[in-house]
Design an enzyme around this catalytic site. Structure first.
Site, mmCIF file in Angstrom:
data_model
loop_
_atom_site.group_PDB
_atom_site.id
_atom_site.type_symbol
_atom_site.label_atom_id
_atom_site.label_comp_id
_atom_site.label_asym_id
_atom_site.label_seq_id
_atom_site.Cartn_x
_atom_site.Cartn_y
_atom_site.Cartn_z
ATOM 1 N N ASP A 125 0.817 -1.222 0.000
ATOM 2 C CA ASP A 125 0.000 0.000 0.000
ATOM 3 C C ASP A 125 0.846 1.264 0.000
ATOM 4 O OD1 ASP A 125 -2.471 -1.162 -0.063
ATOM 5 O OD2 ASP A 125 -2.807 -1.086 2.099
ATOM 6 N N SER B 167 -2.868 -9.518 7.151
ATOM 7 C CA SER B 167 -2.416 -8.150 7.384
ATOM 8 C C SER B 167 -1.894 -8.108 8.819
ATOM 9 C CB SER B 167 -3.590 -7.189 7.200
ATOM 10 O OG SER B 167 -3.320 -6.009 7.902
ATOM 11 N N ARG C 205 0.148 4.769 17.156
ATOM 12 C CA ARG C 205 -0.207 5.770 16.135
ATOM 13 C C ARG C 205 0.120 7.214 16.526
ATOM 14 N NH1 ARG C 205 0.720 1.630 13.491
ATOM 15 N NH2 ARG C 205 -0.962 0.530 12.449
ATOM 16 N N ASP D 151 -7.299 2.985 12.089
ATOM 17 C CA ASP D 151 -6.068 3.752 11.982
ATOM 18 C C ASP D 151 -6.243 5.091 11.270
ATOM 19 O OD1 ASP D 151 -4.386 2.205 13.494
ATOM 20 O OD2 ASP D 151 -3.776 0.927 11.830
#
Ligand code: ARG
Length: 424
Positions: A32, A191, A112, A141
């Protein structure tokens, strides 16, 4: 009066005035975000600066850097933030007994805001015009990145192309091949997101919520049936609510967490299978491996029960779950988190002591605890010792404690008798 000047700038002039975009991208090295580099270069006519923040994801950072440079980024930053992550993000989560929906130690969520903090520093140093991430529109996210970007750097543009470009994975791979981006032949089954606090695994076969996760989904833990045949005991010392010593050896936060990931992992402790409520409304099935988090949180909660009053424990459960929700929900920078932490930190002054746990074949039990602030008094509860606890007071206490319950039931009986009498 002079001529009226039109506010509309001719197209040609606009072209000349266009400021070149300089975008800082959170880069993992995966498909990605690699496709994103090219996409930003082409669609935004932008110079891309990539940032990879190491929070313990155990990946080859050199390889990630080389990949980014090969894709023509202006600069790449590889930032080791493991220690900061352990001390300033994981430790507050321990004090708050942070388990989202009672199960997930928020290992992905916690990293994050730190990644964003580092990205913004890079953006300032490079006078960037925008911040970008590669999150999809279906997950949590994107919420965390967007809100943290907007809170800490309100003047920078937020760019989240994966949410809009609507490419399927096959189309992405096709685009990648066309742009000369290396695509690993073994198309990843899952993932995965990792930090020192845990490993999150989703997608593929795991999406069938009714199927047991296959063994190849796990990397940090062995299955209980393959775990060691002898139990292992660990002792953890806490000071002011955070672990400082493991098996009588003083340890830095990062080392202590890594050591417990290894110990927990080899006993099959810390596997979590969770039906989770995402912020965007979806329910998802997520698998986690969080050996250290599972062991430390269990020990911390147990020690709190020994040193805090029942009123403190009950009130703190609400504060803890609110703190955990903020951290999960992308609201790390909301002032409420600091307000709650003021209470949490005060409560932790007494959370000092040692907890012993037993790990065996996927099981984890606290088997002992001690603290100089203990409210548990062995002599006081012992029936055979005469102490200051006057048992005869209990009779009067029960009388008053149960007064309203007793009254409510007597009244209920009286009413039902009265209605019975009326009917006959
Ligand atoms: N559901 C978790 C969270 O929102 C983990 C998300 C990342 N998982 C992954 N396998 N990429 O915090």
């Amino acid at each position: 009066m002079g001529p009226v000047v039109s506010g509309i700038i001719p197209l040609k002039k606009q072209e000349e005035q266009k400021i070149a975009e300089k975008i800082v991208l959170a880069y993992s090295g995966g498909l990605d975000t690699s496709v994103l580099i090219k996409w930003l270069q082409e669609n935004y006519d932008a110079q891309v600066i990539t940032v990879t923040v190491n929070v313990g994801q155990q990946e080859d950072l050199k390889e990630i850097e080389e990949k980014a440079l090969k894709l023509g980024v202006l600069k790449h930053y590889s930032i080791d933030a493991k220690k900061e992550f352990a001390k300033d993000y994981v430790f507050p989560a321990i004090k708050a007994n942070a388990l989202y929906e009672g199960k997930y130690p928020i290992s992905t969520s916690l990293s994050r805001p730190l990644i964003v903090k580092k990205m913004i520093k890079v953006a300032e140093e490079n006078e960037a015009t925008g911040l970008a991430h590669g999150c999809t529109g279906k997950g949590n996210d994107q919420v965390r990145f967007d809100i943290s970007f907007a809170s800490l750097a309100p003047d920078l543009k937020i760019i989240a192309p994966v949410r809009e470009w609507n490419m399927t994975r096959e189309e992405e791979i096709e685009y990648a091949i066309k742009k000369g981006i290396k695509v690993s032949s073994a198309a990843k089954k899952y993932s995965i997101d990792q930090s020192i606090w845990g490993r999150s695994i989703e997608c593929g076969i795991l999406e069938d919520a009714n199927k047991e996760p296959p063994e190849d989904a796990f990397e940090w833990t062995v299955s209980p049936e393959n775990a060691e045949n002898t139990p292992e005991y660990v002792s953890i010392k806490f000071e002011a609510g955070v672990p400082t010593r493991l098996n009588n050896e003083d340890m830095e936060p990062l080392r202590l967490i890594s050591a417990l990931n290894t110990i927990g992992g080899k006993h099959g402790v810390g596997r979590i299978d969770h039906i989770e409520d995402r912020l965007v409304g979806l329910k998802s099935r997520e698998i986690y491996e969080c050996p250290a988090a599972t062991v430390i949180l269990e020990a911390h909660k147990d020690l709190e029960k020994m040193v805090l009053t029942r009123h403190e424990v009950a009130f703190k459960q609400n504060v803890d779950s609110q703190w955990t929700f903020l951290a999960y929900a992308g609201l790390w920078n909301d002032p409420l988190r600091n307000d709650l932490e003021a209470f949490i930190n005060k409560s932790q002054e007494k959370v000092d002591g040692e907890v012993r746990l037993k790990l065996f074949k996927g099981g984890l039990q606290v088997v002992g605890r001690s603290s100089e602030f203990s409210l548990y008094d062995k002599n006081l509860v012992n029936y055979n010792i005469k102490t200051g606890f006057n048992q005869s007071y209990s009779k009067g206490f029960i009388e008053l404690w149960g007064l309203q319950t007793k009254m409510a039931n007597i009244l209920k009986q009286k009413i039902s008798k009265d209605t019975e009498a009326e009917l006959t």
